[in-house]
Design an enzyme around this catalytic site. Structure first.
Site, PDB file in Angstrom:
ATOM      1  N   GLU A 201      12.281   4.749   8.897  1.00  0.00           N
ATOM      2  CA  GLU A 201      11.666   5.635   9.563  1.00  0.00           C
ATOM      3  C   GLU A 201      11.907   5.468  11.233  1.00  0.00           C
ATOM      4  O   GLU A 201      11.546   6.250  11.817  1.00  0.00           O
ATOM      5  CB  GLU A 201      10.101   6.003   9.244  1.00  0.00           C
ATOM      6  CG  GLU A 201       9.939   6.740   8.006  1.00  0.00           C
ATOM      7  CD  GLU A 201       9.843   5.889   6.750  1.00  0.00           C
ATOM      8  OE1 GLU A 201       9.928   6.456   5.715  1.00  0.00           O
ATOM      9  OE2 GLU A 201      10.282   4.784   6.857  1.00  0.00           O
TER      10      GLU A 201
ATOM     11  N   ILE B  45       2.410   1.763   8.066  1.00  0.00           N
ATOM     12  CA  ILE B  45       1.134   1.392   8.664  1.00  0.00           C
ATOM     13  C   ILE B  45       0.232   1.439   7.740  1.00  0.00           C
ATOM     14  O   ILE B  45      -0.144   2.090   6.959  1.00  0.00           O
ATOM     15  CB  ILE B  45       0.615   2.582   9.919  1.00  0.00           C
ATOM     16  CG1 ILE B  45       1.805   2.502  10.885  1.00  0.00           C
ATOM     17  CG2 ILE B  45      -0.689   2.190  10.415  1.00  0.00           C
ATOM     18  CD1 ILE B  45       1.636   3.777  11.884  1.00  0.00           C
ATOM     19  N   HIS B  46      -0.631   0.213   7.759  1.00  0.00           N
ATOM     20  CA  HIS B  46      -1.705  -0.342   6.723  1.00  0.00           C
ATOM     21  C   HIS B  46      -2.892  -0.856   7.493  1.00  0.00           C
ATOM     22  O   HIS B  46      -2.836  -1.420   8.668  1.00  0.00           O
ATOM     23  CB  HIS B  46      -1.347  -1.366   5.835  1.00  0.00           C
ATOM     24  CG  HIS B  46      -0.028  -0.744   5.206  1.00  0.00           C
ATOM     25  ND1 HIS B  46       0.216  -0.325   3.884  1.00  0.00           N
ATOM     26  CD2 HIS B  46       1.474  -1.300   5.514  1.00  0.00           C
ATOM     27  CE1 HIS B  46       1.481  -0.242   3.596  1.00  0.00           C
ATOM     28  NE2 HIS B  46       2.179  -0.509   4.494  1.00  0.00           N
ATOM     29  N   ARG B  47      -4.066  -0.745   7.119  1.00  0.00           N
ATOM     30  CA  ARG B  47      -5.184  -1.424   7.610  1.00  0.00           C
ATOM     31  C   ARG B  47      -5.079  -2.664   7.327  1.00  0.00           C
ATOM     32  O   ARG B  47      -4.923  -3.196   6.111  1.00  0.00           O
ATOM     33  CB  ARG B  47      -6.495  -0.734   7.163  1.00  0.00           C
ATOM     34  CG  ARG B  47      -6.950  -1.268   5.677  1.00  0.00           C
ATOM     35  CD  ARG B  47      -8.299  -0.442   5.292  1.00  0.00           C
ATOM     36  NE  ARG B  47      -8.764  -0.980   4.195  1.00  0.00           N
ATOM     37  CZ  ARG B  47      -9.323   0.015   3.247  1.00  0.00           C
ATOM     38  NH1 ARG B  47      -9.403   1.169   3.354  1.00  0.00           N
ATOM     39  NH2 ARG B  47     -10.015  -0.747   2.073  1.00  0.00           N
TER      40      ARG B  47
ATOM     41  N   ASP C 299      12.025  -0.893   5.901  1.00  0.00           N
ATOM     42  CA  ASP C 299      11.067   0.258   6.275  1.00  0.00           C
ATOM     43  C   ASP C 299       9.958  -0.190   7.015  1.00  0.00           C
ATOM     44  O   ASP C 299       9.835  -1.414   7.474  1.00  0.00           O
ATOM     45  CB  ASP C 299      10.767   0.628   4.996  1.00  0.00           C
ATOM     46  CG  ASP C 299       9.627   2.036   4.985  1.00  0.00           C
ATOM     47  OD1 ASP C 299      10.555   2.796   5.735  1.00  0.00           O
ATOM     48  OD2 ASP C 299       8.790   2.019   4.352  1.00  0.00           O
TER      49      ASP C 299
ATOM     50  N   GLY D 143       3.988   5.223  -3.503  1.00  0.00           N
ATOM     51  CA  GLY D 143       4.609   5.943  -2.205  1.00  0.00           C
ATOM     52  C   GLY D 143       4.801   5.265  -1.102  1.00  0.00           C
ATOM     53  O   GLY D 143       5.619   5.658  -0.214  1.00  0.00           O
TER      54      GLY D 143
ATOM     55  N   GLU E  97     -12.591   5.597   7.706  1.00  0.00           N
ATOM     56  CA  GLU E  97     -11.249   6.257   7.262  1.00  0.00           C
ATOM     57  C   GLU E  97     -11.216   7.523   7.666  1.00  0.00           C
ATOM     58  O   GLU E  97     -12.243   8.297   8.056  1.00  0.00           O
ATOM     59  CB  GLU E  97     -11.044   6.131   5.846  1.00  0.00           C
ATOM     60  CG  GLU E  97     -10.788   4.805   5.398  1.00  0.00           C
ATOM     61  CD  GLU E  97      -9.440   3.904   5.713  1.00  0.00           C
ATOM     62  OE1 GLU E  97      -8.655   4.574   6.483  1.00  0.00           O
ATOM     63  OE2 GLU E  97      -9.062   2.867   5.387  1.00  0.00           O
TER      64      GLU E  97
END
Length: 490
Positions: A233, A168-170, A165, A187, A289
């Site tokens: 994705e 995207i993360h900070r 998979d 999720g 954010e």
């Protein structure tokens, strides 16, 4: 002759053929707060503090402290620009992505000599290895916890390699070989894989891919239920381009990297290890954010130990401003696709289009354009709103409008609230539901009656549709249709 594969450089070459969509500057800029501060005025948009505006994507060629590295921001900070880059009409991008999810084109693995991402390799075993000097990650503000990778696509797999998979993360640069990564609970499939490794007390190999074709970046933001666990994705990007995304084996980890990325960081998510996100600044802030506020620094983010940094010659570091229009494109358009997918199955033909506007940061608000065939359809619009909430739990507000309303024009949308809406009968409030923990109003102190824990919210439906049996009383003033009106401007 075969076409060159899509990557960031090909997209930028195409974009420069459209006036006003791209601008490069050689003026020196500091990556610490100044770069984002400059772009705030030029083209950030979204929920960024005013003044801001929609403007071109911006390439900074002269970044202090990083000779040879360019920094790109704002690539996706315009829905019209995303349409140009995808070669598709921007009004219907949600349905376009919905179709891509339904017919994915799986990625393929290429050999090392077809992977420009590995043109230059820096290993953590090198004496002078320091990610803070290799990766030109900006800070959005002076109060950030540190330099952040804001648009890094993390590639990871389950322990048995049966599922892979991208998300995207900070990620904040904490030390010469250490990143702090915030994986929001629930999720995110990378989080599920990391939990599997942690239970086995084993480090999880990952690659962090930066500087990509926006088809990859936007496609990577799909979430369940649209893309369930096991759905990679990257297939969405393959469908958008009608060509598979190219992968390559990592140089120091047993994981794939995106072969045409500008930068790749390889490393391991460490099991049962946490660190203070703002350990170097102690500001209490992470970074701005998408709702427009500074995120709180997390006291215990997960840790990535970096084993290598690879990049192309003359690499491009890509960054986004957290509350900018860019986030609206990345999160909002896939959310539109998810909503359309569900309502098209449940009540086909009744929702003509969906838009997640900048006012909600792409996540918190959606506008739905409703079609009613007869009196039996009355009420179907509110059913559509409930379906939208079930398709995307982080949605907070749904506005329902008729077919004659331009959902991409907020003046037209708000007009319906003034002429086709009565608050005593056209509001639906749904208390005590789950939502997004980054909304600062979602805390017990704000609403102790219905918010028991952080991340709960009351949800709102604003029904601005005309009752079907009164439709003839709400016809807009009809002006003459003139096809060649533009000739009067020449």
């Amino acid at each position: 002759m075969a076409k060159a594969p899509y990557d960031l450089r090909k997209v930028l070459d195409e974009l420069q053929q459209h006036p006003g969509q791209y601008h490069a500057t050689d003026v020196p800029v500091d990556p610490n707060a100044e770069l984002s501060g400059v772009y705030r005025y030029i083209g950030a948009g979204g929920t960024v503090e005013r003044p801001t505006q929609e403007g071109p994507a911006m390439m900074f060629n002269n970044v202090k402290g990083f000779p040879g590295t360019r920094v790109l921001t704002g690539l996706m900070a315009s829905r019209k620009r995303v349409g140009l880059m995808f070669h598709h009409e921007y009004h219907t991008l949600g349905q376009f992505l919905n179709d891509a999810v339904a017919s994915p084109v799986d990625p393929v693995t290429v050999s090392e000599d077809h992977a420009p991402a590995h043109e230059v390799i820096h290993r953590a075993t090198d004496a002078d290895f320091d990610i803070r000097k290799l990766v030109a990650a900006p800070t959005n503000t002076e109060y950030d916890a540190g330099p952040y990778i804001t648009v890094g696509v993390v590639y990871g797999s389950s322990m048995d390699k049966s599922k892979s998979d991208v998300t995207i993360h900070r990620m904040v640069l904490e030390d010469k070989d250490t990143l702090g990564i915030y994986i929001m609970p629930g999720g995110r499939h990378i989080g599920a894989f990391a939990a599997e490794y942690e239970a086995a007390n084993k480090p999880m190999p990952v690659t962090i891919n930066i500087g990509l074709d926006p088809a990859i970046t936007i496609g990577a933001t799909f979430e369940p239920p649209t893309t369930p666990l096991g759905y990679n994705e990257l297939g969405v990007a393959g469908a958008i381009r009608q060509a598979p995304v190219e992968l390559v084996d990592g140089v120091t980890v047993d994981e794939k990297a995106i072969a045409r990325s500008e930068f790749t960081l390889e490393g391991y998510i460490m099991p049962n290890e946490r660190m203070q996100e703002d350990i170097n600044t102690n500001t209490g802030k992470a970074m701005p954010e998408f709702p427009g506020y500074d995120g709180d620094a997390n006291p215990a983010v997960q840790v990535i130990k970096v084993t290598a940094v690879t990049h192309r010659q003359d690499p491009i570091m890509q960054s986004v401003i957290g509350p900018s229009e860019e986030h609206v494109s990345m999160a909002g358009i896939p959310t539109e696709a998810s909503i359309l997918s569900l309502v098209n199955r449940a009540i086909p033909g009744k929702v003509k289009n969906v838009y997640n506007p900048p006012a909600g940061g792409g996540k918190l608000m959606t506008i739905m354009q409703i079609h009613k065939d007869n009196e039996a359809d009355e009420g179907i619009q509110r059913q559509a709103a409930l379906l939208a909430f079930s398709a995307f739990k982080e949605l907070k507000t749904v506005i329902l409008v008729d077919e004659d309303v331009d959902i991409f024009d907020m003046n037209d949308v708000i007009w319906t609230m003034n002429t086709r809406f009565q608050a005593d009968q056209d509001l639906m409030v749904l208390p005590g539901m789950r939502n997004h923990p980054l909304d600062p109003s979602e805390r017990p102190g704000y609403d102790p009656k219905s918010i028991r824990t952080r991340g709960m919210s009351s949800k709102l439906v604003i029904d601005g549709t005309v009752p079907y049996d009164m439709k003839d009383q709400f016809e807009r003033a009809q002006f003459m249709k003139v096809d060649d009106w533009e000739k009067y401007l020449k």
